[in-house]
Motif scaffolding. Structure first.
Motif, PDB file in Angstrom:
ATOM      1  N   MET A 145       0.832  -1.195   0.000  1.00  0.00           N
ATOM      2  CA  MET A 145       0.000   0.000   0.000  1.00  0.00           C
ATOM      3  C   MET A 145       0.874   1.256   0.000  1.00  0.00           C
ATOM      4  N   LEU A 146       1.923   1.245   0.817  1.00  0.00           N
ATOM      5  CA  LEU A 146       2.823   2.397   0.888  1.00  0.00           C
ATOM      6  C   LEU A 146       3.571   2.597  -0.430  1.00  0.00           C
ATOM      7  N   PHE A 147       4.053   1.505  -1.017  1.00  0.00           N
ATOM      8  CA  PHE A 147       4.862   1.611  -2.232  1.00  0.00           C
ATOM      9  C   PHE A 147       4.022   2.006  -3.444  1.00  0.00           C
ATOM     10  N   PHE A 148       2.825   1.470  -3.553  1.00  0.00           N
ATOM     11  CA  PHE A 148       2.031   1.684  -4.765  1.00  0.00           C
ATOM     12  C   PHE A 148       1.042   2.858  -4.672  1.00  0.00           C
ATOM     13  N   THR A 149       1.002   3.532  -3.516  1.00  0.00           N
ATOM     14  CA  THR A 149       0.166   4.738  -3.413  1.00  0.00           C
ATOM     15  C   THR A 149       0.992   5.983  -3.092  1.00  0.00           C
ATOM     16  N   THR A 198      -6.952   7.839  -4.241  1.00  0.00           N
ATOM     17  CA  THR A 198      -5.910   7.211  -5.057  1.00  0.00           C
ATOM     18  C   THR A 198      -6.456   5.960  -5.736  1.00  0.00           C
ATOM     19  N   PRO A 199      -6.340   5.862  -7.054  1.00  0.00           N
ATOM     20  CA  PRO A 199      -6.755   4.637  -7.756  1.00  0.00           C
ATOM     21  C   PRO A 199      -5.899   3.453  -7.314  1.00  0.00           C
ATOM     22  N   ILE A 200      -6.453   2.268  -7.408  1.00  0.00           N
ATOM     23  CA  ILE A 200      -5.703   1.063  -7.054  1.00  0.00           C
ATOM     24  C   ILE A 200      -5.114   0.470  -8.324  1.00  0.00           C
ATOM     25  N   PHE A 255       7.874   5.573  -4.663  1.00  0.00           N
ATOM     26  CA  PHE A 255       6.670   5.719  -5.482  1.00  0.00           C
ATOM     27  C   PHE A 255       6.839   6.868  -6.478  1.00  0.00           C
ATOM     28  N   VAL A 256       7.349   8.002  -5.985  1.00  0.00           N
ATOM     29  CA  VAL A 256       7.561   9.166  -6.848  1.00  0.00           C
ATOM     30  C   VAL A 256       8.565   8.839  -7.941  1.00  0.00           C
TER      31      VAL A 256
END
Length: 262
Positions: A145-149, A198-200, A255-256
């Motif tokens: 969740m942290l990495f992909f959002t 945030t989209p999944i 992520f950025v």
């Protein structure tokens, strides 16, 4: 009145109480903590009228010469400026409320060249190597969740099942252990008082499909996972995966970086 000449330490509790309607609990906690550790020890016994330009220069010189006892390094210019701003806000309040002269604006802030530190992050390949060894389903879903959002840790810890739908994830609150009411933690509005959606993405959707949501907190059930527990597990899995060590907050940087690469 002419007889009213309190010390810095005597006015701090009134100042902190006055912040109640202006700041979040976590912000008040930080200000009180920094006043207690970096301002009251040097200036607490000084009377407000004796806070001359020279006395404030002495405090500032002492502060800029201090070293972090944990690392042995000088504090960053950014952190020292934050501490000065906290004192500045306090003295401005004292001036507005009681009419004392605030000499801090006439005290020039010193400059310090701080070596730039490299921003750490993982590539997608490094994250995949890391997440492959995470055997705890809650931690696995949390790290993904942290990495992909790219959201902050507190915002993810505060999630409830209702915040997550097929369309995406709503981030409108955050978790903090910086409390002033005696509670072990508080759930408050986000850092910038914003509501995010945030989209999944497909990889995260795949992970969440395998995860059994907990309630009332999506990660943790009856209470959010303690961030120290989460961080210790994070370091343990890093060692097991053999990837370079980063902080959990650096998943936000990752992520950025991934978005820029894509």
């Amino acid at each position: 009145t002419a007889q009213f000449n309190p010390t810095v330490a005597e006015l701090v509790p009134t100042y902190i109480a006055a912040l109640g309607n202006q700041n979040k609990g976590s912000s008040i906690y930080d200000k009180h903590n920094n006043l207690t550790h970096y301002i009251i020890p040097q200036l607490g016994d000084v009377r407000i009228k004796d806070l001359t330009k020279e006395r404030l220069y002495q405090w500032q010189d002492e502060l800029w010469s201090m070293k972090n006892p944990r690392t042995g390094d000088f504090y960053s210019h950014q952190y020292l400026s934050k501490l000065r701003n906290i004192l500045s806000a306090f003295l401005s309040w004292v001036s507005d409320r009681y009419g004392f002269v605030n000499h801090l604006p006439n005290v020039k802030k010193p400059k310090r060249r701080t070596p730039k530190t490299e921003m750490l992050f993982w590539t997608r390949e490094e994250f995949d190597t890391f997440i492959a060894v995470v055997d705890n389903p809650t931690y696995r879903a949390m790290y993904c969740m942290l990495f992909f959002t790219g959201r902050r840790k507190g915002e993810v810890l505060a999630l409830s099942p209702a915040d997550i739908t097929e369309k995406g994830i709503r981030f409108n609150k955050t978790y903090t252990r910086k409390t002033i009411d005696g509670q072990p933690y508080n759930i408050t509005s986000t850092k910038n008082e914003s509501v995010g959606f945030t989209p999944i993405c497909a990889p995260l959707k795949h992970i969440l499909a395998q995860y059994e949501p907990q309630a009332p907190f999506y990660f943790g059930g009856t209470a959010p996972i303690h961030e120290n527990t989460l961080s210790h597990a994070f370091d343990r899995y890093i060692a097991l995966a053999g990837v370079k060590r980063i902080r959990m907050h650096d998943l936000r940087h990752s992520f950025v970086s991934m978005c820029i690469h894509l």
